[in-house]
Design a protein around this motif. Structure first.
Motif, PDB file in Angstrom:
ATOM      1  N   ARG A  15       0.834  -1.198   0.000  1.00  0.00           N
ATOM      2  CA  ARG A  15       0.000   0.000   0.000  1.00  0.00           C
ATOM      3  C   ARG A  15       0.877   1.259   0.000  1.00  0.00           C
ATOM      4  NH1 ARG A  15      -5.092   2.144   1.155  1.00  0.00           N
ATOM      5  NH2 ARG A  15      -5.814   0.375  -0.078  1.00  0.00           N
ATOM      6  N   PHE A  19       0.709   4.062  -2.928  1.00  0.00           N
ATOM      7  CA  PHE A  19       0.383   5.467  -2.686  1.00  0.00           C
ATOM      8  C   PHE A  19       1.541   6.376  -3.092  1.00  0.00           C
ATOM      9  CE2 PHE A  19      -0.449   9.195   0.158  1.00  0.00           C
ATOM     10  CZ  PHE A  19      -1.611   9.584  -0.472  1.00  0.00           C
ATOM     11  N   ARG A  40      -6.321   9.395  -1.794  1.00  0.00           N
ATOM     12  CA  ARG A  40      -5.705   9.868  -0.552  1.00  0.00           C
ATOM     13  C   ARG A  40      -6.570   9.552   0.669  1.00  0.00           C
ATOM     14  NH1 ARG A  40      -8.174  14.684   0.889  1.00  0.00           N
ATOM     15  NH2 ARG A  40      -8.854  16.123  -0.770  1.00  0.00           N
ATOM     16  N   ASN A  43      -6.017   6.400   2.276  1.00  0.00           N
ATOM     17  CA  ASN A  43      -4.788   6.356   3.063  1.00  0.00           C
ATOM     18  C   ASN A  43      -4.794   7.363   4.211  1.00  0.00           C
ATOM     19  OD1 ASN A  43      -2.786   4.450   1.492  1.00  0.00           O
ATOM     20  ND2 ASN A  43      -3.880   5.637  -0.048  1.00  0.00           N
ATOM     21  N   LEU A 105       4.314   7.158   5.667  1.00  0.00           N
ATOM     22  CA  LEU A 105       3.670   5.849   5.659  1.00  0.00           C
ATOM     23  C   LEU A 105       4.706   4.732   5.711  1.00  0.00           C
ATOM     24  CD1 LEU A 105       0.794   6.394   3.058  1.00  0.00           C
ATOM     25  CD2 LEU A 105       0.716   6.623   5.551  1.00  0.00           C
ATOM     26  N   HIS A 114      -0.109   1.957  10.165  1.00  0.00           N
ATOM     27  CA  HIS A 114      -0.556   2.467   8.873  1.00  0.00           C
ATOM     28  C   HIS A 114      -1.643   3.508   9.079  1.00  0.00           C
ATOM     29  CE1 HIS A 114      -4.313   0.214   9.225  1.00  0.00           C
ATOM     30  NE2 HIS A 114      -3.601  -0.862   9.553  1.00  0.00           N
ATOM     31  N   ILE A 116      -4.516   3.219   6.944  1.00  0.00           N
ATOM     32  CA  ILE A 116      -5.568   2.634   6.120  1.00  0.00           C
ATOM     33  C   ILE A 116      -6.906   2.646   6.867  1.00  0.00           C
ATOM     34  CG2 ILE A 116      -6.315   0.506   4.973  1.00  0.00           C
ATOM     35  CD1 ILE A 116      -3.235  -0.178   4.817  1.00  0.00           C
TER      36      ILE A 116
END
Length: 560
Positions: A15, A19, A40, A43, A105, A114, A116
């Motif tokens: 991930r 990103f 975005r 994330n 990140l 994270h 997420i």
């Protein structure tokens, strides 16, 4: 605490790489802002008033000291030297530079963290009791169930684009410290008469524009069916929840529209298709996760310690801190400690500097087992402190500015970042909180008032949970000006309640005086050691409203 396996680490690393490429394409204008927006948000990256804000996930508020140090490092190296702990037990950074976010990140991934699903219309961070695992009043350890929910909900493709954001909380203590009633789905775990773990499932709770408390839809669910039943409930919501109006898209609106009984019936029918399917939890799966939550190597200690007791007798300031910030523990000789992020005007509620964040990590190592928690009240918890070490801990916490003895008191204010940062806010929250804290800067007076919760939200989204504060403050817009609506009677815990609006809103300048008059009314009508909410329940809102609106001119509270 839970540790990533190879699969966890791989998907988080992938991930980050994904990103990083998306950011590259946005900076080179290969992606428009409109195209970049959903990427975005997946994330945890928001565009706020002045800069990007990154919200980092802290699953069920549990952190290692290593992870905490990383958060301090990020605050110093990538932000402006502080982070904001939120009411979802997460941390937010308010001054992110887009081109550096992939590096942040990557730093988080290096310590099993994270961002997420901290935003977007998906299942958000699972929350639970900040004393989970050490609370004397819990029937089971809810962290295992919370982690199972986290693993199930992360990257769950069916629920990646729900009608609206979705919040789940789980509690297993006699006193509900997770406020399960104000969540889209609330889960209360308990032991039945046979000693078996059962779950009480609530649905349709939520604050915001239309505050509603959740309703029980299943009262005796075997824990093995937790995932399949929650899955069925979200599936019903995903099918019937409104998508034409975001203000009516939350599950609470659906449950209210068709009725809790009908909603429960729909869930039950849906559940019959998956009741004993792949989502059914096995004891082996439970044990796999439970191994990460085994008790640490506690020492065998007496429940009392002579030096600790002497310090209580000899040092009034220490004794006061213990009375407010030190909590019971299931293991004799140990205590859980709350480190306050609410020093008053010195810092906004929930904020901690990079130095403070790292100091907390050091305290967790020195006085515990390298573990700490984030409470939804925005304070920090050291869960395993020996009573004999409390005096030394207190002295170090004071030096770090984290030992204000106000937990549960008037100045332990919950507040969102408000209009200083958030682009959704109608009004500022931080200046109001600090003005009230400045007015009530006499700790002796605040201590004598007893337990009072005061919550502030800068807009109707209610990130400050103003609806469930004994005193709630909501920022509203009136012809382009910032005004504040006041509610009274909210509460959390087993007796969760929604506050009621007392009348027309007030200007920012009036707010300290408004709160002063509310408190004066309480003091004038209080019987013995009644709590604020008890006095309010007994005499009603009318005396408070009469006093607050007695005249339009602010006045200073008379000195005692």
């Amino acid at each position: 605490m839970y540790q990533y396996d190879q699969y966890d680490q791989r998907i988080v690393a992938e991930r980050v790489a994904q990103f990083r490429d998306q950011v590259r394409r946005r900076l080179s204008d290969e992606l428009t802002e409109e195209e970049f927006l959903p990427l975005r948000l997946q994330n945890g990256l928001y565009m706020q008033r002045h800069a990007y804000m990154l919200r980092v996930a802290i699953p069920y508020g549990l952190l290692s000291s290593k992870q905490m140090r990383k958060l301090g490092h990020i605050a110093r190296e990538y932000d402006r030297g502080y982070g904001h702990f939120s009411t979802r037990q997460n941390i937010q950074y308010n001054w992110m530079e887009l081109e550096r976010v992939p590096d942040v990140l990557a730093e988080l991934a290096s310590v099993e963290m994270h961002a997420i699903q901290t935003s977007g219309n998906c299942v958000r961070n699972i929350t639970t009791d900040h004393f989970a695992g050490v609370a004397p009043d819990e029937s089971v350890d809810p962290r295992v169930l919370a982690e199972l929910l986290r693993q199930w909900s992360t990257f769950q493709p069916e629920f990646a684009f729900l009608p609206r954001k979705f919040k789940i909380a789980i509690s297993a203590s006699a006193n509900d410290r997770a406020v399960v009633q104000m969540h889209d789905i609330g889960i209360y775990a308990y032991k039945n008469a046979e000693g078996e773990t059962r779950l009480r499932i609530l649905a349709g709770g939520g604050l915001g524009r239309t505050p509603i408390l959740g309703t029980i839809i299943k009262d005796d669910l075997p824990w093995q069916h937790m995932l399949s039943y929650v899955e069925s409930a979200i599936r019903v919501y995903n099918r019937y929840g409104r998508r034409d109006n975001k203000y009516k898209a939350r599950i609470k609106i659906l449950v209210k529209a068709i009725g809790a009984e009908k909603f429960a019936q729909e869930v039950e029918e849906e559940w019959q298709h998956s009741k004993d399917g792949p989502a059914t939890l096995t004891q082996a799966e439970f044990d796999r996760v439970a191994q990460y939550f085994t008790p640490p190597a506690y020492e065998k200690l007496a429940d009392t310690d002579a030096s600790y007791e002497n310090h209580l007798l000899e040092d009034k300031a220490f004794a006061r801190w213990v009375s407010r910030n030190v909590h019971g523990h299931k293991v004799p000789g140990y205590a859980a400690v709350t480190l306050s992020t609410k020093p008053g005007v010195a810092s906004p509620p929930g904020d901690a500097t990079d130095a403070q964040i790292e100091a907390v990590a050091d305290l967790a190592d020195q006085f515990g087992f390298g573990e700490l928690r984030v409470a939804h009240e925005q304070n920090l918890i050291l869960p395993d402190v020996k009573k004999q070490d409390l005096y030394a801990l207190w002295q170090l916490a004071r030096k770090a500015g984290l030992a204000t003895p106000n937990i549960g008191l008037l100045t332990d204010i919950i507040a969102c970042p408000g209009g200083d940062f958030c682009s959704l806010a109608n009004a500022k929250s931080i200046p109001i909180a600090q003005a009230i804290q400045d007015r009530f800067d006499d700790l002796d007076y605040v201590y004598d008032l007893g337990e009072i919760s005061l919550n502030i939200s800068g807009c109707i989204n209610a990130c400050g949970h103003h609806h469930v504060g004994n005193i709630g403050v909501l920022g509203v817009d009136k012809d382009g000006s910032e005004w504040y609506q006041v509610t009274l009677g909210g509460a959390q815990g087993n007796q969760t309640a929604l506050g009621k609006v007392i009348g027309p809103s007030f200007s920012a300048e009036e707010m300290p005086e408004v709160v002063t008059r509310i408190i004066d009314t309480f003091v004038a009508n209080r019987i013995e050691d009644e709590r604020f909410i008890e006095t309010l329940s007994r005499i009603g809102i009318a005396p408070f409203k009469e006093r607050v609106y007695a005249d339009k001119q602010p006045r200073e509270r008379a000195e005692a």
